[in-house]
Design an enzyme around this catalytic site. Structure first.
Site, PDB file in Angstrom:
ATOM      1  N   ASN A 210       0.836  -1.192   0.000  1.00 20.06           N
ATOM      2  CA  ASN A 210       0.000   0.000   0.000  1.00 20.06           C
ATOM      3  C   ASN A 210       0.875   1.247   0.000  1.00 20.06           C
ATOM      4  OD1 ASN A 210       0.422   0.928   2.851  1.00 20.06           O
ATOM      5  ND2 ASN A 210      -0.410  -1.104   3.262  1.00 20.06           N
ATOM      6  N   ASP A 279      -4.856  -5.745   5.167  1.00 23.02           N
ATOM      7  CA  ASP A 279      -6.019  -6.433   5.736  1.00 23.02           C
ATOM      8  C   ASP A 279      -6.175  -7.834   5.151  1.00 23.02           C
ATOM      9  OD1 ASP A 279      -6.914  -4.506   7.535  1.00 23.02           O
ATOM     10  OD2 ASP A 279      -7.820  -3.337   5.926  1.00 23.02           O
ATOM     11  N   LYS A 289       7.720 -17.750  -9.909  1.00 23.41           N
ATOM     12  CA  LYS A 289       7.159 -16.532 -10.498  1.00 23.41           C
ATOM     13  C   LYS A 289       5.988 -16.882 -11.419  1.00 23.41           C
ATOM     14  CE  LYS A 289       8.344 -12.529 -13.159  1.00 23.41           C
ATOM     15  NZ  LYS A 289       9.074 -12.140 -14.333  1.00 23.41           N
ATOM     16  N   PHE A 323      -4.843   4.142  14.516  1.00 20.60           N
ATOM     17  CA  PHE A 323      -5.005   5.083  13.404  1.00 20.60           C
ATOM     18  C   PHE A 323      -6.150   4.595  12.535  1.00 20.60           C
ATOM     19  CE2 PHE A 323      -1.656   8.314  12.602  1.00 20.60           C
ATOM     20  CZ  PHE A 323      -0.997   8.199  13.809  1.00 20.60           C
ATOM     21  N   LYS A 337     -14.470   2.550  14.998  1.00 20.46           N
ATOM     22  CA  LYS A 337     -13.253   1.741  15.172  1.00 20.46           C
ATOM     23  C   LYS A 337     -12.723   1.829  16.602  1.00 20.46           C
ATOM     24  CE  LYS A 337     -11.468   1.617  10.756  1.00 20.46           C
ATOM     25  NZ  LYS A 337     -10.638   2.120   9.679  1.00 20.46           N
ATOM     26  N   LYS A 341     -12.495  -1.644  18.594  1.00 23.28           N
ATOM     27  CA  LYS A 341     -11.183  -2.167  18.999  1.00 23.28           C
ATOM     28  C   LYS A 341     -10.854  -1.829  20.459  1.00 23.28           C
ATOM     29  CE  LYS A 341      -9.323  -2.203  14.283  1.00 23.28           C
ATOM     30  NZ  LYS A 341      -8.146  -2.354  13.451  1.00 23.28           N
TER      31      LYS A 341
HETATM   32  N1  CTP Z   1      -4.432  -2.608  12.118  1.00 21.16           N
HETATM   33  C1  CTP Z   1      -3.844  -3.704  12.718  1.00 21.16           C
HETATM   34  N2  CTP Z   1      -3.849  -4.911  12.106  1.00 21.16           N
HETATM   35  C2  CTP Z   1      -4.450  -5.079  10.920  1.00 21.16           C
HETATM   36  C3  CTP Z   1      -5.078  -3.967  10.297  1.00 21.16           C
HETATM   37  C4  CTP Z   1      -5.054  -2.736  10.920  1.00 21.16           C
HETATM   38  O1  CTP Z   1      -3.292  -3.529  13.799  1.00 21.16           O
HETATM   39  N3  CTP Z   1      -4.416  -6.258  10.343  1.00 21.16           N
HETATM   40  C5  CTP Z   1      -4.431  -1.309  12.811  1.00 21.16           C
HETATM   41  C6  CTP Z   1      -3.727  -0.189  12.072  1.00 21.16           C
HETATM   42  O2  CTP Z   1      -2.375  -0.104  12.423  1.00 21.16           O
HETATM   43  C7  CTP Z   1      -4.520   1.042  12.521  1.00 21.16           C
HETATM   44  C8  CTP Z   1      -5.892   0.511  12.790  1.00 21.16           C
HETATM   45  O3  CTP Z   1      -5.747  -0.895  12.939  1.00 21.16           O
HETATM   46  O4  CTP Z   1      -4.026   1.549  13.729  1.00 21.16           O
HETATM   47  C9  CTP Z   1      -6.917   0.790  11.752  1.00 21.16           C
HETATM   48  O5  CTP Z   1      -6.582   0.272  10.541  1.00 21.16           O
HETATM   49  P1  CTP Z   1      -7.598   0.334   9.308  1.00 21.16           P
HETATM   50  O6  CTP Z   1      -7.069  -0.527   8.223  1.00 21.16           O
HETATM   51  O7  CTP Z   1      -7.896   1.743   8.975  1.00 21.16           O
HETATM   52  O8  CTP Z   1      -8.885  -0.258   9.942  1.00 21.16           O
HETATM   53  P2  CTP Z   1      -9.493  -1.674   9.905  1.00 21.16           P
HETATM   54  O9  CTP Z   1      -9.675  -2.092  11.300  1.00 21.16           O
HETATM   55  O10 CTP Z   1      -8.694  -2.579   9.054  1.00 21.16           O
HETATM   56  O11 CTP Z   1     -10.921  -1.369   9.291  1.00 21.16           O
HETATM   57  P3  CTP Z   1     -11.350  -1.062   7.778  1.00 21.16           P
HETATM   58  O12 CTP Z   1     -10.230  -1.512   6.884  1.00 21.16           O
HETATM   59  O13 CTP Z   1     -12.576  -1.833   7.628  1.00 21.16           O
HETATM   60  O14 CTP Z   1     -11.586   0.411   7.692  1.00 21.16           O
END
Ligand code: CTP
Length: 406
Positions: A210, A279, A289, A323, A337, A341
């Site tokens: 990303n 995610d 490959k 975040f 969130k 969490k």
């Molecule tokens: N985070 C994490 N582990 C993951 C994904 C996210 O610890 N596998 C943490 C990130 O570091 C951030 C927070 O969760 O502090 C939010 O991440 P974000 O991707 O915005 O939220 P998600 O919980 O994944 O929700 P969504 O993608 O549905 O918005």
């Protein structure tokens, strides 16, 4: 931050070595400038090795040769680039030069040329210290805003007893830190920060990643370290250098980040999850490959939510900050969130704006806690980092999540 450390010719010149080390512990770069007399007491090489920077040992090189400077107007370049000028030890001679605007060596020229604040730590024989000439020079400098770290009393190298011994390096460094506005309010904390993206392999050469640059997490690490915290930075692949003094743990995948974070979490009193963790990962990355033979589809599976796991296993005194990178309904989604969490705070940034956020040096965020919504207007990521740390510290006090005394 960068401090020029002027070293004059006195027995206490050896104590300047300790000053270099202490400043570096606070993530401050040190440019050492030695007078000719100082070089009779200690070699420039010692300071070059300690500071990791070229030492400026004079305005001129040996006759007919250029000085060891990057440019003919280096005193101006250094003068403009420093956040403070510290002179320790400062002799009666340099003090007099500063007071009267004499500029016949690099240090006295630098003093005239710099707009940065100046701190001096004088040292000399007690009679020289008490002399009217020295005291009136000091008065001139004090009136001009120069901060003087008074010498202590005691046994002097000349065999006499009285005022004139240079203040201790810790006291001198504390003065310069205060001058630079560096507060050490995180001195009892261990802060664990995640930063950057993760990479999930598709095959041996490709990955899902990303756009996170890691700049926000690294700015947080640097700011926390400067405020006295012990900092563990768990970072995905980024093109940034870890701030000096920070313990860096490099990872690549979300699973590696999870295991690094979980194994270090118990040490932390504040955890800030700034990483853009993937995610999803490819369920089964190809061993070879993948060839370009028409369309392919990748089966993705969710990664473990690190923050969720930290929240479920946290110790009562731990403050947990997450975040939320959002592209729509930022505050609403962030608040959801925060609850889901079970976090103490969530830092929301709107990543749909091209001028801030990913890869930018600037950001604009909203910090949400259970009972507060703090709008932080657009600013540099290092300033935003300070505000996030302020919020984390306030939460520690408010929620009673105070670190046990070390
Ligand atoms: N985070 C994490 N582990 C993951 C994904 C996210 O610890 N596998 C943490 C990130 O570091 C951030 C927070 O969760 O502090 C939010 O991440 P974000 O991707 O915005 O939220 P998600 O919980 O994944 O929700 P969504 O993608 O549905 O918005």
């Amino acid at each position: 931050m960068k401090v020029a450390l002027g070293v004059c010719g006195g027995i206490a010149a050896y104590k300047a070595c300790e000053i270099v080390r202490l400043l570096q512990e606070h993530g401050i770069r040190v440019q050492v400038v030695m007078t000719a007399a100082a070089q009779e007491f200690i070699r420039p090489l010692t300071f070059a090795a300690l500071s990791g920077e070229k030492v400026i040992a004079g305005l001129w090189g040996p006759a007919g040769e250029p000085a060891n400077l990057d440019s003919a107007i280096e005193h101006i370049a250094v003068a403009q680039s420093i956040d403070a000028l510290l002179v320790a030890p400062c002799t009666a001679d340099t003090l007099a030069k500063f007071a009267h605007g004499q500029a016949d060596d690099f240090l006295s020229t630098l003093y005239l040329a710099t707009p940065a604040p100046v701190v001096i730590a004088p040292t000399m024989n007690v009679q020289m210290w008490q002399h009217e000439a020295t005291q009136s020079n000091l008065d001139i400098l004090r009136k001009r805003g120069v901060q003087v770290v008074e010498p202590g009393s005691g046994y002097l190298a000349c065999g006499m007893v009285g005022a004139g011994r240079m203040a201790e390096p810790e006291q001198i460094v504390a003065t310069i830190l205060a001058k630079l506005g560096i507060v050490r309010d995180l001195a009892v904390e261990t802060v664990l920060i995640t930063a950057g993206p993760t990479r999930e392999p598709v095959d041996p050469v490709r990955f899902l990643g990303n756009r996170s640059s890691g700049k926000m997490g690294y700015a947080l690490a640097e700011a926390a370290q400067r405020r006295g915290a012990r900092v563990v930075l768990v970072s995905g692949p980024v093109a940034l250098e870890a701030p000096a003094g920070v313990e860096l743990v490099r990872v690549e995948t979300a699973e590696q980040m999870r295991s690094a974070v979980v194994s270090r979490a118990a040490e932390a009193s504040i955890i800030i999850a700034a990483a853009a963790v993937a995610d999803f990962r490819v369920r089964k990355a190809a061993e070879q490959k993948i060839k370009r033979n028409g369309a392919i589809s990748l089966e993705l599976e969710p990664t473990a939510d690190i923050l969720q796991e930290l929240s479920e296993n946290r110790r009562p005194e731990q403050v947990l900050v997450g975040f939320a990178a959002e592209t729509e309904d930022a505050v609403e989604n962030g608040r959801a969130k925060l609850k889901r969490k079970n976090l103490d705070a969530i830092v929301i940034n709107d990543v749909s704006r091209p001028d801030i956020g990913f890869d930018s040096d600037r950001n604009e965020v909203t910090i949400i806690t259970a009972d507060e919504k703090i709008e932080v207007p657009e600013d540099s990521k290092s300033k935003i980092a300070q505000r996030i740390l302020d919020a984390a510290l306030t939460l520690k006090t408010k929620t009673g999540r105070l670190a046990p005394a070390k």
